[in-house]
Design a protein around this motif. Sequence first.
Motif, PDB file in Angstrom:
ATOM      1  N   LEU A  19       0.824  -1.201   0.000  1.00  0.00           N
ATOM      2  CA  LEU A  19       0.000   0.000   0.000  1.00  0.00           C
ATOM      3  C   LEU A  19       0.866   1.264   0.000  1.00  0.00           C
ATOM      4  O   LEU A  19       0.607   2.210  -0.746  1.00  0.00           O
ATOM      5  CB  LEU A  19      -0.936  -0.006   1.210  1.00  0.00           C
ATOM      6  N   VAL A  20       1.914   1.256   0.816  1.00  0.00           N
ATOM      7  CA  VAL A  20       2.842   2.399   0.842  1.00  0.00           C
ATOM      8  C   VAL A  20       3.510   2.560  -0.520  1.00  0.00           C
ATOM      9  O   VAL A  20       3.641   3.679  -1.029  1.00  0.00           O
ATOM     10  CB  VAL A  20       3.891   2.216   1.960  1.00  0.00           C
ATOM     11  N   ALA A  21       3.915   1.463  -1.139  1.00  0.00           N
ATOM     12  CA  ALA A  21       4.537   1.529  -2.462  1.00  0.00           C
ATOM     13  C   ALA A  21       3.561   2.076  -3.503  1.00  0.00           C
ATOM     14  O   ALA A  21       3.942   2.899  -4.351  1.00  0.00           O
ATOM     15  CB  ALA A  21       5.033   0.149  -2.878  1.00  0.00           C
ATOM     16  N   ALA A  22       2.301   1.657  -3.435  1.00  0.00           N
ATOM     17  CA  ALA A  22       1.299   2.145  -4.387  1.00  0.00           C
ATOM     18  C   ALA A  22       1.077   3.649  -4.226  1.00  0.00           C
ATOM     19  O   ALA A  22       0.962   4.381  -5.211  1.00  0.00           O
ATOM     20  CB  ALA A  22      -0.010   1.388  -4.203  1.00  0.00           C
ATOM     21  N   ILE A  23       1.033   4.103  -2.976  1.00  0.00           N
ATOM     22  CA  ILE A  23       0.859   5.542  -2.738  1.00  0.00           C
ATOM     23  C   ILE A  23       2.068   6.317  -3.256  1.00  0.00           C
ATOM     24  O   ILE A  23       1.921   7.362  -3.900  1.00  0.00           O
ATOM     25  CB  ILE A  23       0.623   5.814  -1.232  1.00  0.00           C
ATOM     26  N   ALA A  24       3.262   5.795  -3.001  1.00  0.00           N
ATOM     27  CA  ALA A  24       4.478   6.465  -3.495  1.00  0.00           C
ATOM     28  C   ALA A  24       4.497   6.515  -5.016  1.00  0.00           C
ATOM     29  O   ALA A  24       4.883   7.535  -5.610  1.00  0.00           O
ATOM     30  CB  ALA A  24       5.716   5.758  -2.959  1.00  0.00           C
ATOM     31  N   LEU A  25       4.061   5.435  -5.649  1.00  0.00           N
ATOM     32  CA  LEU A  25       3.997   5.441  -7.116  1.00  0.00           C
ATOM     33  C   LEU A  25       2.966   6.438  -7.624  1.00  0.00           C
ATOM     34  O   LEU A  25       3.191   7.127  -8.627  1.00  0.00           O
ATOM     35  CB  LEU A  25       3.674   4.045  -7.639  1.00  0.00           C
TER      36      LEU A  25
END
Length: 106
Positions: free
Chosen positions: A74-80
Amino acid sequence: MSPAMTWVALVVASAVCFGLKLAGHLVPEHWLAQPRVARTAALVTVALLSALVAVQTATTGRHIVVDARLPALLVAAIALALRAPFIVVVVLAALTAAGLRALGMS
């Protein structure tokens, strides 16, 4: 399974992969230039990658699990979504998973 059968399966799977790759190169170029084919090829790539990420994130063996990998994704998706550089996305996800595991989430 015996070691000999493992090698036979490996060689057969390699031959099938090679055959599929070769077949892809033998397809006439004008077939691949059609918009419908290009769109479908792009969607299949995204679908396969999404399925791989989902399986690797939410399963262990034959069981569905919720552990530190899910919040990290989820954190990676938000960063992307915020257009962060790829290395930043990876580091943020790794830090999230490591932090949650340090707090006791398996």
